[in-house]
Write a protein that holds these residues in place. Structure first.
Motif, PDB file in Angstrom:
ATOM      1  N   TYR A 139       0.845  -1.199   0.000  1.00 13.75           N
ATOM      2  CA  TYR A 139       0.000   0.000   0.000  1.00 13.75           C
ATOM      3  C   TYR A 139       0.877   1.244   0.000  1.00 13.75           C
ATOM      4  CZ  TYR A 139      -3.803  -3.092   1.594  1.00 13.75           C
ATOM      5  OH  TYR A 139      -4.735  -4.094   1.714  1.00 13.75           O
ATOM      6  N   LEU A 140       0.401   2.274  -0.672  1.00 15.69           N
ATOM      7  CA  LEU A 140       1.077   3.568  -0.668  1.00 15.69           C
ATOM      8  C   LEU A 140       0.027   4.655  -0.447  1.00 15.69           C
ATOM      9  CD1 LEU A 140       3.453   5.517  -1.135  1.00 15.69           C
ATOM     10  CD2 LEU A 140       3.066   5.273  -3.612  1.00 15.69           C
ATOM     11  N   ILE A 141       0.249   5.490   0.568  1.00 14.10           N
ATOM     12  CA  ILE A 141      -0.683   6.583   0.845  1.00 14.10           C
ATOM     13  C   ILE A 141      -0.492   7.691  -0.185  1.00 14.10           C
ATOM     14  CG2 ILE A 141      -1.259   8.427   2.466  1.00 14.10           C
ATOM     15  CD1 ILE A 141      -0.672   6.554   4.739  1.00 14.10           C
ATOM     16  N   ALA A 142      -1.608   8.215  -0.684  1.00 12.11           N
ATOM     17  CA  ALA A 142      -1.587   9.377  -1.584  1.00 12.11           C
ATOM     18  C   ALA A 142      -2.394  10.496  -0.920  1.00 12.11           C
ATOM     19  CB  ALA A 142      -2.188   9.027  -2.934  1.00 12.11           C
ATOM     20  N   PRO A 143      -1.794  11.683  -0.745  1.00  8.75           N
ATOM     21  CA  PRO A 143      -2.519  12.773  -0.096  1.00  8.75           C
ATOM     22  C   PRO A 143      -3.489  13.493  -1.025  1.00  8.75           C
ATOM     23  CG  PRO A 143      -0.309  13.487  -0.624  1.00  8.75           C
ATOM     24  CD  PRO A 143      -0.387  12.030  -0.994  1.00  8.75           C
ATOM     25  N   ASN A 144      -3.290  13.325  -2.352  1.00  5.08           N
ATOM     26  CA  ASN A 144      -4.142  14.003  -3.332  1.00  5.08           C
ATOM     27  C   ASN A 144      -3.927  13.338  -4.694  1.00  5.08           C
ATOM     28  OD1 ASN A 144      -1.640  15.348  -4.367  1.00  5.08           O
ATOM     29  ND2 ASN A 144      -1.818  16.485  -2.451  1.00  5.08           N
ATOM     30  N   GLN A 145      -4.802  13.676  -5.642  1.00  5.25           N
ATOM     31  CA  GLN A 145      -4.716  13.058  -6.972  1.00  5.25           C
ATOM     32  C   GLN A 145      -3.417  13.438  -7.682  1.00  5.25           C
ATOM     33  OE1 GLN A 145      -6.938  10.748  -8.495  1.00  5.25           O
ATOM     34  NE2 GLN A 145      -5.035  10.592  -9.659  1.00  5.25           N
ATOM     35  N   TYR A 146      -2.989  14.664  -7.486  1.00  7.98           N
ATOM     36  CA  TYR A 146      -1.730  15.143  -8.071  1.00  7.98           C
ATOM     37  C   TYR A 146      -0.576  14.232  -7.653  1.00  7.98           C
ATOM     38  CZ  TYR A 146       2.484  18.148  -7.912  1.00  7.98           C
ATOM     39  OH  TYR A 146       3.759  18.645  -8.002  1.00  7.98           O
ATOM     40  N   SER A 147      -0.490  13.910  -6.363  1.00  2.72           N
ATOM     41  CA  SER A 147       0.593  13.060  -5.857  1.00  2.72           C
ATOM     42  C   SER A 147       0.472  11.639  -6.377  1.00  2.72           C
ATOM     43  CB  SER A 147       0.576  13.053  -4.322  1.00  2.72           C
ATOM     44  OG  SER A 147       0.874  14.318  -3.801  1.00  2.72           O
ATOM     45  N   GLU A 148      -0.740  11.117  -6.408  1.00  4.36           N
ATOM     46  CA  GLU A 148      -0.925   9.745  -6.880  1.00  4.36           C
ATOM     47  C   GLU A 148      -0.415   9.580  -8.309  1.00  4.36           C
ATOM     48  OE1 GLU A 148      -4.658   6.860  -7.962  1.00  4.36           O
ATOM     49  OE2 GLU A 148      -4.626   7.731  -5.931  1.00  4.36           O
ATOM     50  N   THR A 149      -0.716  10.546  -9.163  1.00  4.07           N
ATOM     51  CA  THR A 149      -0.267  10.489 -10.557  1.00  4.07           C
ATOM     52  C   THR A 149       1.255  10.498 -10.636  1.00  4.07           C
ATOM     53  OG1 THR A 149      -2.272  11.635 -11.288  1.00  4.07           O
ATOM     54  CG2 THR A 149      -0.387  11.646 -12.788  1.00  4.07           C
ATOM     55  N   ILE A 150       1.894  11.340  -9.825  1.00  2.11           N
ATOM     56  CA  ILE A 150       3.357  11.420  -9.818  1.00  2.11           C
ATOM     57  C   ILE A 150       3.984  10.163  -9.238  1.00  2.11           C
ATOM     58  CG2 ILE A 150       5.310  12.608  -8.736  1.00  2.11           C
ATOM     59  CD1 ILE A 150       3.731  15.219  -9.141  1.00  2.11           C
ATOM     60  N   PHE A 151       3.412   9.624  -8.169  1.00  2.73           N
ATOM     61  CA  PHE A 151       3.954   8.414  -7.547  1.00  2.73           C
ATOM     62  C   PHE A 151       3.945   7.240  -8.531  1.00  2.73           C
ATOM     63  CE2 PHE A 151       2.645   9.847  -2.991  1.00  2.73           C
ATOM     64  CZ  PHE A 151       3.722  10.704  -2.953  1.00  2.73           C
ATOM     65  N   LYS A 152       2.904   7.157  -9.346  1.00  8.52           N
ATOM     66  CA  LYS A 152       2.850   6.086 -10.352  1.00  8.52           C
ATOM     67  C   LYS A 152       4.046   6.185 -11.296  1.00  8.52           C
ATOM     68  CE  LYS A 152      -2.187   5.458 -10.535  1.00  8.52           C
ATOM     69  NZ  LYS A 152      -3.411   5.638 -11.373  1.00  8.52           N
ATOM     70  N   SER A 153       4.382   7.397 -11.677  1.00 11.61           N
ATOM     71  CA  SER A 153       5.488   7.619 -12.604  1.00 11.61           C
ATOM     72  C   SER A 153       6.844   7.503 -11.913  1.00 11.61           C
ATOM     73  CB  SER A 153       5.349   9.009 -13.232  1.00 11.61           C
ATOM     74  OG  SER A 153       6.535   9.405 -13.886  1.00 11.61           O
ATOM     75  N   ALA A 154       7.010   8.208 -10.807  1.00 11.86           N
ATOM     76  CA  ALA A 154       8.323   8.313 -10.153  1.00 11.86           C
ATOM     77  C   ALA A 154       8.760   7.016  -9.492  1.00 11.86           C
ATOM     78  CB  ALA A 154       8.294   9.437  -9.120  1.00 11.86           C
ATOM     79  N   PHE A 155       7.805   6.244  -8.957  1.00 11.91           N
ATOM     80  CA  PHE A 155       8.129   5.008  -8.248  1.00 11.91           C
ATOM     81  C   PHE A 155       7.824   3.761  -9.077  1.00 11.91           C
ATOM     82  CE2 PHE A 155       6.702   7.521  -4.246  1.00 11.91           C
ATOM     83  CZ  PHE A 155       7.907   8.188  -4.202  1.00 11.91           C
ATOM     84  N   LYS A 156       7.163   3.951 -10.224  1.00 12.26           N
ATOM     85  CA  LYS A 156       6.676   2.808 -11.011  1.00 12.26           C
ATOM     86  C   LYS A 156       5.813   1.908 -10.133  1.00 12.26           C
ATOM     87  CE  LYS A 156       9.013   4.249 -14.549  1.00 12.26           C
ATOM     88  NZ  LYS A 156       8.323   4.958 -15.641  1.00 12.26           N
ATOM     89  N   PHE A 157       4.975   2.549  -9.326  1.00 13.35           N
ATOM     90  CA  PHE A 157       4.164   1.815  -8.346  1.00 13.35           C
ATOM     91  C   PHE A 157       2.883   1.301  -8.981  1.00 13.35           C
ATOM     92  CE2 PHE A 157       0.947   1.785  -4.896  1.00 13.35           C
ATOM     93  CZ  PHE A 157       1.548   0.848  -4.070  1.00 13.35           C
ATOM     94  N   ASN A 158       2.645  -0.014  -8.821  1.00 13.14           N
ATOM     95  CA  ASN A 158       1.476  -0.644  -9.438  1.00 13.14           C
ATOM     96  C   ASN A 158       0.588  -1.387  -8.453  1.00 13.14           C
ATOM     97  OD1 ASN A 158       2.143   0.053 -12.227  1.00 13.14           O
ATOM     98  ND2 ASN A 158       3.846  -1.388 -12.018  1.00 13.14           N
ATOM     99  N   ASN A 159       0.836  -1.216  -7.156  1.00 20.36           N
ATOM    100  CA  ASN A 159       0.001  -1.890  -6.169  1.00 20.36           C
ATOM    101  C   ASN A 159      -1.137  -0.970  -5.715  1.00 20.36           C
ATOM    102  OD1 ASN A 159       1.401  -4.326  -6.332  1.00 20.36           O
ATOM    103  ND2 ASN A 159       2.893  -3.692  -4.803  1.00 20.36           N
ATOM    104  N   HIS A 160      -1.539  -1.029  -4.462  1.00 16.56           N
ATOM    105  CA  HIS A 160      -2.778  -0.386  -4.030  1.00 16.56           C
ATOM    106  C   HIS A 160      -2.527   0.982  -3.384  1.00 16.56           C
ATOM    107  CE1 HIS A 160      -7.070  -0.601  -3.167  1.00 16.56           C
ATOM    108  NE2 HIS A 160      -6.813  -0.111  -1.973  1.00 16.56           N
ATOM    109  N   PHE A 161      -3.164   2.015  -3.926  1.00 18.31           N
ATOM    110  CA  PHE A 161      -3.097   3.349  -3.333  1.00 18.31           C
ATOM    111  C   PHE A 161      -4.157   3.502  -2.249  1.00 18.31           C
ATOM    112  CE2 PHE A 161      -0.819   4.680  -7.224  1.00 18.31           C
ATOM    113  CZ  PHE A 161       0.157   5.483  -6.653  1.00 18.31           C
TER     114      PHE A 161
END
Length: 378
Positions: A139-161
């Motif tokens: 799991y990865l916490i996202a504080p807002n949609q802006y961060s979630e979009t960046i985390f997908k790119s920057a971390f290559k994260f594909n699990n559960h937000f």
């Protein structure tokens, strides 16, 4: 090895401290279920063990990378951390890893950083480590949609937000009252200052003399600062821990306080004006809808050469004035004093809050606790 049910390991900033999102989750968890406290531990650096033991006598600590630490980490039901674990330490497949992270990104992160300027590392090695680590996060916490979009790119994260906001920010909603703020001021200052301003600059990766030895330059004159602001103003400087002993406040010890280790959320609550540059503190402080002043004195270098930004810093309609020279900075402080704020930026502040604080409501830690007590099931 089988995991031990309800054994939970917390860690903040690689064991350097007990703070941030992991501490907020810990506090909420033992409040919801006091019986779980006996199986909760904070992983801390051996060099910080004595200090943190005295500061948090009721929290169980284990020394990082010791045989005892290995025993607990290997069988933990949950890891709850806000930074990366070393690549060489393998995670038990039955352990649920909740990554809270520690800020909304303005500066480029992870594989989005084109040129890494960290002593002892290369860009390729840095990218590889980030991707491998993020693959372990359940799991990865996202504080807002802006961060979630960046985390997908920057971390290559594909699990559960977890789209819930940051647990550390819950206090900005639940404790934002005169009584609590007065208590914090009394504890930190011993009296009730009329106005509190906080200077919280970002961490500059390349401002070092040699590996492990960093510098700090205050970009304004303290005498001129106090001649400009209203009487009774106290200045808090919130530096990175590596430079907290490099700041010269000689002659102003009674009006300037260096708070590098104190709970930054308590500092937010007592702060009337936040002064920053590119630090992610702007996103957390926006929850309070209070004035901010931006002083990016090295904007061109930081944006173009060092880290790069995810949005155009000068065109984003920031929630406060942007100044780049000491004279502009003092002029903005004068305007703040005369108008008791920055009324021309109220609309910007509202829009900024809506974009970056939309998922914050003071209940993030509670939602994480529900997830933990349900056994980590999605």
């Amino acid at each position: 090895m089988r995991v031990k049910s309800r054994l939970i390991i917390f860690e903040s900033f690689n064991g350097r401290d007990i703070s941030d999102n992991p501490l907020a989750i810990y506090k909420q968890l033992i409040q919801v279920d006091p019986t779980i406290q006996g199986s909760c531990y904070f992983s801390v650096k051996p060099s910080e063990y004595s200090r943190l033991s005295q500061q948090f006598p009721n929290i169980q600590l284990i020394k990082r990378f010791t045989p005892g630490w290995v025993k607990y980490m290997a069988r933990a039901d949950f890891w709850i951390m806000n930074s990366r674990m070393p690549k060489w330490w393998q995670k038990n497949r039955q352990t649920t890893y909740i990554q809270t992270w520690h800020g909304t990104p303005l500066k480029k992160l992870g594989v989005d950083i084109q040129h890494v300027e960290i002593p002892g590392s290369t860009t390729a090695k840095y990218h590889e480590g980030f991707v491998a680590e993020a693959a372990r996060w359940d799991y990865l916490i996202a504080p807002n949609q802006y961060s979630e979009t960046i985390f997908k790119s920057a971390f290559k994260f594909n699990n559960h937000f977890l789209e819930i906001g940051y647990p550390r920010n819950d206090t900005l909603y639940n404790d934002n009252n005169h009584h609590y703020i007065a208590q914090v001021k009394q504890a930190l200052f011993g009296y009730q200052p009329k106005t509190v301003m906080m200077y919280a600059p970002t961490w500059r990766d390349d401002d070092f003399q040699q590996q492990g030895q960093y510098k700090f330059t205050l970009p304004f004159n303290l005498a001129e600062f106090f001649q400009t602001v209203s009487k009774g103003t106290v200045l808090i400087i919130r530096p990175h821990y590596l430079v907290k002993d490099k700041i010269d406040i000689t002659g102003f010890e009674d009006r300037v306080k260096i708070f590098a280790d104190e709970d930054i959320n308590e500092l937010y609550l007592i702060t009337d004006l936040l002064i920053t540059d590119y630090s992610s503190v702007m996103f957390d402080y926006a929850n309070l809808k209070r004035p901010m002043l931006f002083f990016p004195y090295d904007l061109a270098h930081y944006r173009d050469e060092l880290r790069g930004f995810y949005f155009d810093y000068r065109q984003e309609n920031l929630p406060g004035p942007v100044v780049t020279t000491s004279s502009e900075f003092m002029s903005a402080l004068k305007n703040y004093r005369q108008a008791n704020g920055f009324p021309d930026y109220q609309s910007n502040l509202h829009d900024f809050n809506q974009k970056f604080c939309a998922w914050e409501n003071g209940q993030a830690a509670q939602k994480i606790c529900q997830l933990i007590l349900q056994g980590g099931k999605k």
